[in-house]
Design a protein around this motif. Sequence first.
Motif, short mmCIF file in Angstrom:
data_model
loop_
_atom_site.label_atom_id
_atom_site.label_comp_id
_atom_site.label_asym_id
_atom_site.label_seq_id
_atom_site.Cartn_x
_atom_site.Cartn_y
_atom_site.Cartn_z
N GLU A 106 11.25 -1.44 -13.44
CA GLU A 106 12.22 -2.11 -14.31
C GLU A 106 11.84 -3.57 -14.50
O GLU A 106 11.99 -4.12 -15.60
N ALA A 107 11.33 -4.20 -13.46
CA ALA A 107 10.91 -5.60 -13.58
C ALA A 107 9.75 -5.74 -14.57
O ALA A 107 9.72 -6.67 -15.38
N MET A 108 8.81 -4.79 -14.52
CA MET A 108 7.67 -4.82 -15.45
C MET A 108 8.15 -4.59 -16.88
O MET A 108 7.71 -5.27 -17.82
N ARG A 109 9.07 -3.64 -17.05
CA ARG A 109 9.60 -3.38 -18.39
C ARG A 109 10.31 -4.61 -18.95
O ARG A 109 10.12 -4.98 -20.12
N ALA A 110 11.12 -5.25 -18.13
CA ALA A 110 11.89 -6.42 -18.58
C ALA A 110 10.97 -7.58 -18.93
O ALA A 110 11.23 -8.33 -19.87
N PHE A 218 -16.31 -5.72 -16.40
CA PHE A 218 -16.80 -5.69 -15.03
C PHE A 218 -15.72 -6.20 -14.09
O PHE A 218 -15.09 -7.23 -14.35
N PHE A 219 -15.51 -5.48 -13.01
CA PHE A 219 -14.54 -5.87 -11.98
C PHE A 219 -15.30 -6.17 -10.68
O PHE A 219 -15.96 -5.28 -10.13
N ASP A 220 -15.18 -7.38 -10.22
CA ASP A 220 -15.86 -7.80 -9.00
C ASP A 220 -14.83 -8.32 -8.01
O ASP A 220 -14.45 -9.49 -8.02
N ASN A 221 -14.31 -7.40 -7.19
CA ASN A 221 -13.34 -7.76 -6.16
C ASN A 221 -12.08 -8.39 -6.75
O ASN A 221 -11.54 -9.37 -6.24
N VAL A 222 -11.59 -7.80 -7.85
CA VAL A 222 -10.41 -8.31 -8.56
C VAL A 222 -9.15 -7.95 -7.77
O VAL A 222 -8.93 -6.79 -7.42
N ARG A 223 -8.32 -8.93 -7.51
CA ARG A 223 -7.08 -8.71 -6.78
C ARG A 223 -6.03 -8.06 -7.69
O ARG A 223 -5.81 -8.50 -8.82
N ILE A 224 -5.40 -6.98 -7.20
CA ILE A 224 -4.27 -6.34 -7.87
C ILE A 224 -3.05 -6.52 -6.99
O ILE A 224 -3.08 -6.19 -5.80
N GLU A 225 -1.98 -7.04 -7.58
CA GLU A 225 -0.75 -7.29 -6.82
C GLU A 225 0.11 -6.02 -6.76
O GLU A 225 0.00 -5.15 -7.63
N PRO A 226 0.98 -5.90 -5.76
CA PRO A 226 1.80 -4.70 -5.61
C PRO A 226 2.64 -4.37 -6.84
O PRO A 226 2.79 -3.19 -7.21
N HIS A 227 3.18 -5.40 -7.51
CA HIS A 227 4.06 -5.15 -8.65
C HIS A 227 3.30 -4.70 -9.89
O HIS A 227 3.91 -4.36 -10.92
N GLU A 228 1.96 -4.66 -9.84
CA GLU A 228 1.16 -4.26 -10.99
C GLU A 228 0.85 -2.76 -11.02
O GLU A 228 0.21 -2.28 -11.95
#
Length: 390
Positions: A106-110, A218-228
């Motif tokens: 819901e947070a992502m949608r908003a 290219f992705f080189d050790n890209v951080r992904i957060e929990p809310h993503e």
Amino acid sequence: MDFRLTDEQNMMIGAARAVGDRFGLEYWRKQDAAKAFPQAYWKAVCDAGLCGAALPVSHGGSGLGMLDLALAVEHLAATGGGSTVGQLFMINPIFGGVSISRFGSEAMRAELLPKIIAGDINCCMALTEPDAGTNTLELKTSATSDGDGWRLNGRKIWITGVESAAKMLVIARTKKLAEASSRTDGLTMFMIDVKREGLSHTPIDKLGTCTLDSSSVFFDNVRIEPHELVGTLHQGWRELLDVLNTERIVTTAGLVGTGELALKLAVQYANDRKVFGDRAIGSYQGLQFPLAQCHAEIEAARLLNYKAATNFDMGLPFGSEANAAKLLAAQAVASVTERAMQTMGGMGYAKEFHVERLWRDCRLFRFAPVSEEMILNYIANHDLRMPRSY
């Protein structure tokens, strides 16, 4: 079964035609030559409420259906944009809007849906890989646990619209194949920022669809957060299919509109052009019959796409119809743009007559976003119940 459009749908078609006519063919010719994203056009589409046609009212959309969206795309394409219009809707209300509205928090949608619907941000999707291609279940890009989030590593190719996008829907493997219970187990969707440390991209020089860039990512050790996280961790395959099958619907709508536009340009030219006396070349059956055949094929693709969209809106299976409609539309539009150029003779090869752009752009859709051969495999396996060959 009622093929009549509602008053609301006719109003949407009118709005789409008004936006398309405001920009017209010359706008697209110039944008194509400059290889420039059609920013002013897309903002006008969003301001007219067309981007959010099938997205929820609670976040700024119109809450209508996929059929309504297909109608808008079709008529926008027919007024000048051609098949690229389908791509604009693919990357934004589909890759961004559908994935978030159906599977995001819901947070992502908003946070994101109002921005997508207003045209304030653009999206893209990173799925295809150099060594996997259509075989998505063999993708190697991985997201490994890192505290409460993940670290993304790998490479994607032929990703549309990265340069203009703020958000990227990434599909990654969160379980190694050796540890997964099946080939579909361990695929996950994430919605991340395009401008992020470790994410880089390079353009691919190409034949057509020049107003939307294509890139290697290219992705080189890209951080992904929990809310993503989008959808269910490790179980994103079935959720991804919902996104991909609605992608087929807007792609087909863009192709149908392209076919309508190419026919219109060919017929206008044929009816005006006179050679060997005072008879218009459009009076000769050698020109009439191929164009009439193209018209019939475009109409068939249009109606099958309407069925796919209607099934989606009714909560019925729609994958077979969506894929078959895309197959027919891509083949029909390849024929009609080729025939339109032939009708015009040398002028069909000239940029000022526009058909060459439609021809270049639509060629992509014989093998993207899914190839003819894979659609035929799907039909043979799922609809005809024939044994799998691959």
